[in-house]
Motif scaffolding. Structure first.
Motif, PDB file in Angstrom:
ATOM      1  N   TYR A 190       0.847  -1.188   0.000  1.00 31.25           N
ATOM      2  CA  TYR A 190       0.000   0.000   0.000  1.00 31.25           C
ATOM      3  C   TYR A 190       0.882   1.237   0.000  1.00 31.25           C
ATOM      4  N   MET A 191       0.363   2.338  -0.558  1.00 27.24           N
ATOM      5  CA  MET A 191       1.044   3.623  -0.516  1.00 27.24           C
ATOM      6  C   MET A 191       0.094   4.648   0.102  1.00 27.24           C
ATOM      7  N   LYS A 192       0.624   5.490   0.977  1.00 31.12           N
ATOM      8  CA  LYS A 192      -0.203   6.533   1.580  1.00 31.12           C
ATOM      9  C   LYS A 192      -0.349   7.662   0.572  1.00 31.12           C
ATOM     10  N   LYS A 193      -1.567   7.859   0.090  1.00 27.07           N
ATOM     11  CA  LYS A 193      -1.852   8.811  -0.979  1.00 27.07           C
ATOM     12  C   LYS A 193      -2.084  10.227  -0.463  1.00 27.07           C
ATOM     13  N   THR A 194      -2.738  10.354   0.695  1.00 26.84           N
ATOM     14  CA  THR A 194      -3.029  11.677   1.253  1.00 26.84           C
ATOM     15  C   THR A 194      -2.717  11.692   2.749  1.00 26.84           C
ATOM     16  N   ASP A 195      -2.476  12.877   3.281  1.00 23.60           N
ATOM     17  CA  ASP A 195      -2.211  13.018   4.711  1.00 23.60           C
ATOM     18  C   ASP A 195      -3.482  12.743   5.504  1.00 23.60           C
ATOM     19  N   GLY A 196      -3.309  12.382   6.761  1.00 27.26           N
ATOM     20  CA  GLY A 196      -4.445  12.146   7.638  1.00 27.26           C
ATOM     21  C   GLY A 196      -4.471  10.716   8.139  1.00 27.26           C
ATOM     22  N   THR A 197      -5.565  10.377   8.796  1.00 30.57           N
ATOM     23  CA  THR A 197      -5.701   9.050   9.387  1.00 30.57           C
ATOM     24  C   THR A 197      -6.844   8.291   8.733  1.00 30.57           C
ATOM     25  N   GLY A 198      -6.762   6.983   8.791  1.00 27.63           N
ATOM     26  CA  GLY A 198      -7.827   6.137   8.274  1.00 27.63           C
ATOM     27  C   GLY A 198      -7.427   5.344   7.038  1.00 27.63           C
ATOM     28  N   ALA A 199      -8.159   4.271   6.813  1.00 23.79           N
ATOM     29  CA  ALA A 199      -7.881   3.369   5.692  1.00 23.79           C
ATOM     30  C   ALA A 199      -8.061   4.058   4.340  1.00 23.79           C
ATOM     31  N   ASP A 200      -8.912   5.073   4.264  1.00 25.09           N
ATOM     32  CA  ASP A 200      -9.167   5.747   2.981  1.00 25.09           C
ATOM     33  C   ASP A 200      -7.988   6.600   2.513  1.00 25.09           C
ATOM     34  N   LYS A 201      -6.979   6.767   3.346  1.00 23.06           N
ATOM     35  CA  LYS A 201      -5.795   7.548   2.967  1.00 23.06           C
ATOM     36  C   LYS A 201      -4.747   6.687   2.252  1.00 23.06           C
ATOM     37  N   TRP A 202      -4.956   5.383   2.248  1.00 23.24           N
ATOM     38  CA  TRP A 202      -4.022   4.424   1.667  1.00 23.24           C
ATOM     39  C   TRP A 202      -4.611   3.812   0.400  1.00 23.24           C
ATOM     40  N   ILE A 203      -3.761   3.570  -0.608  1.00 25.32           N
ATOM     41  CA  ILE A 203      -4.211   2.846  -1.805  1.00 25.32           C
ATOM     42  C   ILE A 203      -3.381   1.576  -1.941  1.00 25.32           C
ATOM     43  N   ARG A 204      -4.046   0.513  -2.369  1.00 23.43           N
ATOM     44  CA  ARG A 204      -3.339  -0.753  -2.591  1.00 23.43           C
ATOM     45  C   ARG A 204      -2.677  -0.700  -3.951  1.00 23.43           C
ATOM     46  N   MET A 205      -1.414  -1.074  -3.998  1.00 28.73           N
ATOM     47  CA  MET A 205      -0.683  -1.100  -5.257  1.00 28.73           C
ATOM     48  C   MET A 205      -1.161  -2.304  -6.070  1.00 28.73           C
ATOM     49  N   GLN A 206      -1.318  -2.119  -7.345  1.00 23.88           N
ATOM     50  CA  GLN A 206      -1.797  -3.184  -8.225  1.00 23.88           C
ATOM     51  C   GLN A 206      -0.689  -4.195  -8.487  1.00 23.88           C
ATOM     52  N   ASN A 207      -1.098  -5.442  -8.726  1.00 26.80           N
ATOM     53  CA  ASN A 207      -0.135  -6.461  -9.108  1.00 26.80           C
ATOM     54  C   ASN A 207      -0.587  -7.085 -10.431  1.00 26.80           C
ATOM     55  N   GLN A 208       0.162  -7.997 -10.970  1.00 25.60           N
ATOM     56  CA  GLN A 208      -0.144  -8.576 -12.270  1.00 25.60           C
ATOM     57  C   GLN A 208      -1.483  -9.293 -12.269  1.00 25.60           C
ATOM     58  N   ASP A 209      -1.871  -9.939 -11.180  1.00 26.87           N
ATOM     59  CA  ASP A 209      -3.170 -10.614 -11.104  1.00 26.87           C
ATOM     60  C   ASP A 209      -4.315  -9.625 -11.259  1.00 26.87           C
ATOM     61  N   ASP A 210      -4.190  -8.425 -10.661  1.00 27.98           N
ATOM     62  CA  ASP A 210      -5.212  -7.394 -10.805  1.00 27.98           C
ATOM     63  C   ASP A 210      -5.355  -6.972 -12.270  1.00 27.98           C
TER      64      ASP A 210
END
Length: 77
Positions: A51-71
């Motif tokens: 995962y990469m933290k996309k925006t400042d702040g707290t909570g799961a919505d601030k993180w995005i899951r990095m895509q992999n080949q299966d995705d």
């Protein structure tokens, strides 16, 4: 001389952005690692997802899951 070995760091490394690992997705009920700065990376030790933290702040919505080949393969089929 013995075989050279790498060092191990548990919990994370701070090099401006954080590199953190743990069990489960980031920003959950435990709040870990909500203090990470934007651009930080998190490795889920239970399934290997990154995962990469996309925006400042707290909570799961601030993180995005990095895509992999299966995705990508699933999206194309």
């Amino acid at each position: 001389m013995g075989i050279p070995s790498l060092f191990e760091v548990r919990g994370g490394v701070n090099i401006g952005a954080h590199l953190v690992s743990g069990d489960g997705a980031p920003g959950g009920a435990g709040g870990r690692p909500d203090d990470a700065v934007k651009g930080s990376l998190y490795l889920d030790e239970t399934n290997g997802q990154m995962y990469m933290k996309k925006t400042d702040g707290t909570g799961a919505d601030k993180w995005i899951r990095m895509q992999n080949q299966d995705d990508i393969d699933g999206a194309l089929l």
